[in-house]
Design a protein around this motif. Structure first.
Motif, short mmCIF file in Angstrom:
data_model
loop_
_atom_site.label_atom_id
_atom_site.label_comp_id
_atom_site.label_asym_id
_atom_site.label_seq_id
_atom_site.Cartn_x
_atom_site.Cartn_y
_atom_site.Cartn_z
N UNK A 85 0.97 -1.20 0.10
CA UNK A 85 0.13 -0.14 0.06
C UNK A 85 0.74 1.29 0.07
N UNK A 86 2.04 1.26 0.83
CA UNK A 86 2.87 2.36 0.71
C UNK A 86 3.45 2.56 -0.32
N UNK A 87 3.88 1.57 -1.19
CA UNK A 87 4.29 1.41 -2.75
C UNK A 87 3.27 2.03 -3.67
N UNK A 88 2.02 2.01 -3.40
CA UNK A 88 0.96 2.45 -4.31
C UNK A 88 0.83 4.06 -4.19
N UNK A 89 0.79 4.43 -2.72
CA UNK A 89 0.80 5.85 -2.14
C UNK A 89 1.84 6.35 -2.87
N UNK A 90 3.00 5.79 -2.83
CA UNK A 90 4.12 6.54 -3.26
C UNK A 90 4.35 6.66 -4.99
N UNK A 91 3.66 6.16 -5.60
CA UNK A 91 3.50 6.12 -7.07
C UNK A 91 2.24 6.75 -7.59
N UNK A 92 1.22 6.78 -6.62
CA UNK A 92 0.11 7.43 -7.10
C UNK A 92 -0.01 9.14 -7.29
N UNK A 93 -0.76 9.60 -8.06
CA UNK A 93 -0.63 11.03 -8.08
C UNK A 93 -2.03 11.47 -8.26
N UNK A 94 -2.64 11.98 -7.04
CA UNK A 94 -3.88 12.45 -6.89
C UNK A 94 -4.06 13.86 -7.36
N UNK A 95 -5.17 14.48 -7.55
CA UNK A 95 -5.37 15.83 -7.89
C UNK A 95 -6.27 16.71 -6.95
N UNK A 96 -6.17 17.96 -6.43
CA UNK A 96 -7.00 18.61 -5.68
C UNK A 96 -8.28 19.37 -6.43
N UNK A 97 -9.18 19.28 -6.39
CA UNK A 97 -10.26 20.06 -7.36
C UNK A 97 -10.24 21.28 -6.65
N UNK A 98 -10.45 21.39 -5.50
CA UNK A 98 -11.02 22.71 -5.07
C UNK A 98 -10.48 22.86 -3.36
N UNK A 99 -9.77 23.77 -3.02
CA UNK A 99 -9.79 24.16 -1.57
C UNK A 99 -10.43 25.47 -1.33
N UNK A 100 -11.52 25.46 -0.33
CA UNK A 100 -12.16 26.61 -0.03
C UNK A 100 -12.08 26.69 1.48
N UNK A 101 -11.94 28.16 2.06
CA UNK A 101 -11.99 28.51 3.14
C UNK A 101 -13.20 29.38 3.91
N UNK A 102 -13.53 28.93 4.82
CA UNK A 102 -14.77 29.92 5.34
C UNK A 102 -14.38 30.30 6.61
N UNK A 103 -14.28 31.59 6.86
CA UNK A 103 -13.92 32.24 8.16
C UNK A 103 -15.10 33.00 8.92
N UNK A 104 -15.42 32.65 10.02
CA UNK A 104 -16.62 33.11 10.66
C UNK A 104 -16.27 33.78 12.23
N UNK A 105 -16.44 34.84 12.59
CA UNK A 105 -17.07 36.17 11.67
C UNK A 105 -16.04 36.49 11.02
N UNK A 106 -16.26 37.12 9.69
CA UNK A 106 -15.16 37.88 8.98
C UNK A 106 -14.68 39.13 9.49
#
Length: 374
Positions: free
Chosen positions: A40-61
């Motif tokens: 599994x560690x071998x697969x994780x090392x070879x795998x390339x994932x992609x992040x679609x989006x990173x959104x941050x919500x802050x309350x209160x602004x």
């Protein structure tokens, strides 16, 4: 990556060879127990994932010094590939932000097959300042930590923590003119009989100030510029030279700025470290600019009261934690009255023509009334 790949491959080969030579139940049990994790560690090392989006919500602004702030980070991945766990690291312009985090453990998430992750943490008792998120780094890892898969997002976001303000009871300040003494509850800055130029139209300008000839030629609204008489507005000058009690001076400046803007509709603001930047406040956006300056201002090693542009106002309020004789001599050359608000216990009595010195201790609530009674 090549080094990690080599380490995992060598470890698998060593365990397999040990089992083949040693034999027995224990050896084969170790092989079948460890091999899935290493593969599994071998697969994780070879795998390339992609992040679609990173959104941050802050309350209160909008927060003031000493308030708490909740931060939610939402991450969407492209695939369902399972990670044993994921960690979140956020780089900010202020390295000391970690001191104000309430729950450090929120940076770790058990992976599973989920494509969506949500982190939540609380920043408690934030001090005044500007906090800017620079880089968000997500790191997926295997069970044993042999292999990691790193993703970065450069989504930036800025948070302003405004100075703490106290409600101050408004009291018109008595100003001295050549023709005598008068209270100035509201000011009239411009002489509307003497136009000296034109400028771009701003929301809130009077209809009678519009330069119609310019509009007929360019089809763009322009406003007449009038000759400015001595302004009856109050000018606030903040002493930004480094000294103990600096945060209290900023808090008092913010409290007074809010009080005068709400009561009179205008004021002026400048700092000792940057005297050429005089902010004239007539509209809400001008006031917001002053509050932003008060949120990000920091102590400086330099400053000269004599270079201040706040000389053309009926009253100048100088806020400082430490008043010097040189400051008083500089203020004595102003053609308007100067009120020095000194944070701290009364010290040596200092007097100068045209200058009032008032020591502020405790709450700011009655400071204008106390100054008026002097």
């Amino acid at each position: 990556m090549k080094r990690k790949l080599l380490q995992i491959s060598v470890l698998i080969i060593i365990i397999f060879c040990f089992t083949m030579f040693q034999g027995g139940f224990v050896s084969w049990f170790i092989l079948f127990s460890v091999s899935p994790f290493l593969l599994y560690a071998l697969v994780v090392l070879l795998w390339r994932d992609r992040i679609v989006s990173v959104e941050r919500e802050i309350t209160p602004m909008q927060v003031t010094a000493g308030d708490d702030m909740d931060v939610y980070v939402y991450v969407r991945r492209k695939t369902f590939f399972p990670f044993a766990y994921m960690t979140l690291h956020e780089q900010m312009n202020n390295k000391n932000v970690g001191m104000y985090r309430e729950n450090h453990s929120a940076t770790v998430k058990i992976g599973g097959f989920s494509r969506n992750f949500m982190w939540h943490y609380t920043l408690k008792d934030l001090p005044r300042g500007e906090y800017r998120y620079m880089t968000t780094t997500l790191q997926g890892s295997d069970f044993l930590g042999f292999a990691t898969n790193r993703f970065s997002s450069n989504q930036t976001e800025t948070i302003l923590v405004y100075p703490k303000m106290e409600a101050i009871i408004f009291q018109p300040i008595q100003a001295t003119y050549e023709s005598g003494i008068a209270n100035t509850p509201r000011s009239a800055v411009k002489d509307a009989t003497m136009a000296v130029g034109v400028r771009d139209y701003e929301q809130g300008d009077r209809l009678s100030w519009i330069h119609w000839k310019s509009f007929a030629k360019s089809q763009e609204l322009r406003t007449k510029e009038f000759e400015e008489r001595q302004s009856e507005a109050v000018s606030i000058v903040l002493d930004t030279r480094y000294s103990i009690g600096f945060e209290q001076t900023v808090s008092l400046a913010a409290s007074l700025a809010k009080t005068f803007f709400e009561a009179q509709g205008e004021l002026a603001f400048s700092t000792v470290s940057n005297p050429s930047e005089l902010i004239r406040v007539h509209y809400q956006q001008h006031f917001d600019h002053v509050m932003r300056q008060l949120a990000i201002v920091q102590p400086a090693d330099y400053g000269d009261v004599r270079a201040s542009n706040a000389k053309g106002f009926a009253t100048t309020i100088f806020i400082t934690p430490h008043l010097t004789k040189e400051d008083l001599q500089a203020f004595s050359r102003f053609h308007s009255q100067v009120i020095c608000l000194v944070i701290g216990e009364p010290g040596k009595a200092m007097h100068m023509a045209n200058v009032k010195v008032h020591y502020v201790t405790g709450s700011f609530n009655q400071v204008l009334r106390e100054v008026s009674r002097q």
